[in-house]
Scaffold this active site. Structure first.
Site, PDB file in Angstrom:
ATOM      1  N   CYS A 146      23.495  98.744  39.023  1.00 20.21           N
ATOM      2  CA  CYS A 146      24.323  98.553  37.692  1.00 20.21           C
ATOM      3  C   CYS A 146      23.657  99.242  36.661  1.00 20.21           C
ATOM      4  O   CYS A 146      24.445 100.292  36.058  1.00 20.21           O
ATOM      5  CB  CYS A 146      24.488  97.253  37.229  1.00 20.21           C
ATOM      6  N   HIS A 162      25.184 101.910  33.837  1.00 24.03           N
ATOM      7  CA  HIS A 162      25.536 100.941  32.537  1.00 24.03           C
ATOM      8  C   HIS A 162      24.220 100.994  31.784  1.00 24.03           C
ATOM      9  O   HIS A 162      24.419 100.506  30.480  1.00 24.03           O
ATOM     10  CB  HIS A 162      26.026  99.751  32.814  1.00 24.03           C
ATOM     11  N   CYS A 171      33.753  97.689  40.950  1.00 24.89           N
ATOM     12  CA  CYS A 171      32.329  98.900  40.744  1.00 24.89           C
ATOM     13  C   CYS A 171      31.601  98.704  41.875  1.00 24.89           C
ATOM     14  O   CYS A 171      31.045  99.907  42.365  1.00 24.89           O
ATOM     15  CB  CYS A 171      31.591  98.131  39.397  1.00 24.89           C
ATOM     16  N   CYS A 189      49.657  72.052  33.760  1.00 21.95           N
ATOM     17  CA  CYS A 189      48.170  72.000  32.933  1.00 21.95           C
ATOM     18  C   CYS A 189      48.571  71.492  31.515  1.00 21.95           C
ATOM     19  O   CYS A 189      47.865  70.613  31.148  1.00 21.95           O
ATOM     20  CB  CYS A 189      47.745  73.384  32.904  1.00 21.95           C
ATOM     21  N   CYS A 239      48.389  67.553  30.534  1.00 22.78           N
ATOM     22  CA  CYS A 239      46.936  66.933  30.167  1.00 22.78           C
ATOM     23  C   CYS A 239      46.435  67.809  28.718  1.00 22.78           C
ATOM     24  O   CYS A 239      45.970  67.160  27.956  1.00 22.78           O
ATOM     25  CB  CYS A 239      45.995  67.184  31.249  1.00 22.78           C
ATOM     26  N   HIS A 240      46.349  69.372  29.116  1.00 25.63           N
ATOM     27  CA  HIS A 240      45.621  70.036  28.318  1.00 25.63           C
ATOM     28  C   HIS A 240      46.145  70.594  26.899  1.00 25.63           C
ATOM     29  O   HIS A 240      45.522  71.031  26.150  1.00 25.63           O
ATOM     30  CB  HIS A 240      44.861  71.109  28.977  1.00 25.63           C
ATOM     31  N   ARG A 268      36.928  76.375  38.936  1.00 22.38           N
ATOM     32  CA  ARG A 268      37.402  75.183  38.178  1.00 22.38           C
ATOM     33  C   ARG A 268      38.844  74.783  38.183  1.00 22.38           C
ATOM     34  O   ARG A 268      39.246  73.639  38.165  1.00 22.38           O
ATOM     35  CB  ARG A 268      37.053  75.280  36.483  1.00 22.38           C
ATOM     36  N   CYS A 270      40.903  71.377  39.332  1.00 24.57           N
ATOM     37  CA  CYS A 270      42.037  70.921  38.789  1.00 24.57           C
ATOM     38  C   CYS A 270      43.527  70.667  39.626  1.00 24.57           C
ATOM     39  O   CYS A 270      44.078  69.708  39.731  1.00 24.57           O
ATOM     40  CB  CYS A 270      42.474  71.566  37.578  1.00 24.57           C
TER      41      CYS A 270
END
Lengths: 106, 258
Positions: free
Chosen positions: B73, B77, B111, B174, B177-178, B215, B219
């Site tokens: 990398c 970069h 990449c 979603c 709740c959020h 995550r 949910c």
């Protein structure tokens, strides 16, 4: 690829109580899991941690299952003289990792 | 209860909107704000934050040559703290090649394929999480700007659609709740606003690192819906909407979450 994070204050006054924090990465295998074929996956954990200051052992911990995958240990010592802390983690399957940190006591 | 009181209660119920709607910019709160003092202390101290172990691993990978091109990398970069500053805050970003948004993990893999000529990392692999954690850390303290590109407007809209779409056996969106109930608790846990300021995170429940996609899948399983596949276009659209919803919030990656 073991990676350790160690936090030792770079400087301290003579006689001061200092906190040392260490965090070690380790891919844990608790030893209680079974493969699809029913065989136990062998345990692979860190079993021992030692801290030496200028060659003399000042802290040791024996680790057992159900403590942590990446054990974080924090302990206190008194800054007596300048020198080097050496840390060593030993585990199953010949796992050994080391780290060190220097301190200046004034 | 007397009839008048019943009528008043019914009228009050009617006056409340069905959906409370989007959270005002001033009311946005990161998941960090909902955590206990102990978890906050763990995240704030770089020698106690377990996600930093992943960052350390990322630093090694950043300079490791890989693939048929035998390039690392850093060969293209340079120093990660210069070239990757603020990058994670603007991802998912538009990729002209695929005419679609790509998230940070997909960008790393693009990449790898194009410039390193190596096999892409699997979703949620140690290596991919380590590199994205390293890159995300370079945006720490910077405001989220993702979703501003006008070419992304249709994807943001699609993400919003998914965010308010009820799904699963529990028939929850979603937003239920959020957006509407983030100040309440579900059992003992804070519901939170679902602001993606700190991904990839070290989640205490996982005892490991995970991406925003992991995550979100958690949910979806929780509401007993069919979780989107990793890197599915709808998954990226939802990630993009969440980042645009958190516009201007401060990045705190790599974060610790309960």
């Amino acid at each position: 690829m073991p990676a350790a994070l160690v936090n030792v204050p770079p400087k301290a006054r003579r006689g001061a109580v200092i906190e040392i924090k260490t965090l070690m990465s380790h891919v844990m295998e608790p030893g209680y899991r079974h493969t699809a074929a029913g065989e136990v996956v062998p345990r692979d954990i860190i079993t021992s941690f030692t801290c030496r200051f200028n060659g003399a052992e000042i802290f040791r911990a024996d680790l057992f299952p159900a403590i942590a995958a990446n054990p974080f240990l924090s302990f206190f010592t008194t800054a007596s003289e300048s020198g080097k802390f050496e840390f060593e983690w030993i585990g199953d399957n010949g796992f050994v990792a080391t780290a060190s940190a220097a301190i200046t006591v004034e | 209860m007397r009839p008048q009181a019943l009528l008043a209660a019914a009228l009050l119920g009617m006056a409340l909107p069905v959906l409370a709607g989007e959270i005002a910019p001033s009311g946005r709160r990161s998941g960090y704000d909902f955590m206990s003092a102990d978890s906050k202390a763990m995240q704030d101290d770089d020698t106690a934050n377990p996600a930093m172990l992943s960052v350390l691993e990322g630093e090694t990978l950043w300079t490791t040559k890989a693939g048929a091109a035998d390039k690392s990398c850093s060969d293209c970069h340079g120093a990660v703290d210069v070239s990757m500053k603020g990058v994670a805050a603007r991802y998912p970003a538009f990729s002209a090649a695929s005419a679609a948004p790509v998230d940070l993990g997909q960008r790393v893999n693009l990449c790898r394929r194009q410039h390193q000529e190596a096999d892409p990392f699997a979703p949620e692999s140690r290596e991919l999480l380590a590199l994205t954690a390293l890159i995300a850390k370079q945006s720490r303290g910077m405001p989220i700007t993702a979703g501003g590109d006008p070419r992304l407007a249709s994807s943001v809209a699609r993400g919003r659609e998914l965010f308010v779409q009820r799904q699963g056996q529990l028939n929850l969106a979603c937003a239920n709740c959020h957006d509407d109930n983030w100040d309440k608790h579900l059992a003992g846990s804070a519901i939170t606003q679902g602001q993606p300021t700190g991904y990839p995170i070290y989640r205490l429940e996982w005892q490991g690192m995970g991406s925003l996609q992991r995550r979100l899948r958690g949910c979806m399983t929780g509401i007993r819906a069919q979780a989107f596949d990793f890197d599915a276009p709808d998954m990226i659209a939802l990630e993009l909407y969440l980042m645009s919803r958190a516009h201007g919030m401060t990045m705190d990656a790599p974060a610790v979450r309960p």
